[in-house]
Design a protein around this motif. Sequence first.
Motif, mmCIF file in Angstrom:
data_model
loop_
_atom_site.group_PDB
_atom_site.id
_atom_site.type_symbol
_atom_site.label_atom_id
_atom_site.label_comp_id
_atom_site.label_asym_id
_atom_site.label_seq_id
_atom_site.Cartn_x
_atom_site.Cartn_y
_atom_site.Cartn_z
ATOM 1 N N CYS A 33 0.563 -1.200 0.067
ATOM 2 C CA CYS A 33 0.072 -0.012 -0.070
ATOM 3 C C CYS A 33 0.943 1.094 0.010
ATOM 4 C CB CYS A 33 -0.867 0.027 1.110
ATOM 5 S SG CYS A 33 -1.981 1.516 1.534
ATOM 6 N N CYS A 36 0.234 3.071 3.667
ATOM 7 C CA CYS A 36 0.488 2.327 5.318
ATOM 8 C C CYS A 36 1.592 1.183 4.918
ATOM 9 C CB CYS A 36 -0.653 1.956 5.605
ATOM 10 S SG CYS A 36 -1.206 0.544 5.018
ATOM 11 N N CYS A 53 -4.350 -0.424 0.139
ATOM 12 C CA CYS A 53 -5.171 -1.325 0.793
ATOM 13 C C CYS A 53 -6.259 -1.068 1.130
ATOM 14 C CB CYS A 53 -4.270 -1.627 2.172
ATOM 15 S SG CYS A 53 -4.741 -0.427 3.411
ATOM 16 N N CYS A 56 -6.800 2.178 3.763
ATOM 17 C CA CYS A 56 -6.506 3.306 3.342
ATOM 18 C C CYS A 56 -7.472 3.669 2.202
ATOM 19 C CB CYS A 56 -4.930 3.353 2.615
ATOM 20 S SG CYS A 56 -3.880 3.479 4.050
HETATM 21 ZN ZN LIG Z 1 -2.985 1.146 3.490
#
Ligand SMILES: [Zn+2]
Length: 164
Positions: A33, A36, A53, A56
């Motif tokens: 991601c 993150c 992801c 997020c």
């Molecule tokens: Zn993420």
Amino acid sequence: MSNKSERERQKQIQEKCQTILAQLLREEDNKYCVDCDAKGPRWASWNLGVFLCIRCAGIHRNLGVHITKVKSVNLDTWTPEQIGILQEMGNSRARAVYEANLPDNFRRPQTDSSLEAFIRAKYEHKRYIAKEWVPPSMPKPAFNIEEKKKKRTKPKGLGNIEIP
Ligand SMILES: [Zn+2]
């Protein structure tokens, strides 16, 4: 053009989009991601050109579509122009652009609230953006379905595919 051939054409476009998305997700650049670092993103913000992801992706949705346009890689319908932006950008280049001025000691946040604050700072307030970066003015389609049989290479210019 009959409805049937139009449906066939749309189906071809979606299949091709899914093939390219699967390729992009296999690249080292896009295995985590962009925000993150969670493994195996399956969502994307196509206007920003990044893979996300699910957590997020939810935060991106809160920011509004004037900032970030979120889609599921597998569940949504795609256009060659949207795929073209993801091809041009991708997670590594996006970090170089949107995280150019992250502090040296920066640690990627992991709690929901600190992650949302980071994502807002990054894309809404553009706090860390590379100052010299100029966004591309027109998206280049990833492919032109009409030319598929003649040419397999990515078109160099601005394609002219018309997607309603
Ligand atoms: Zn993420």
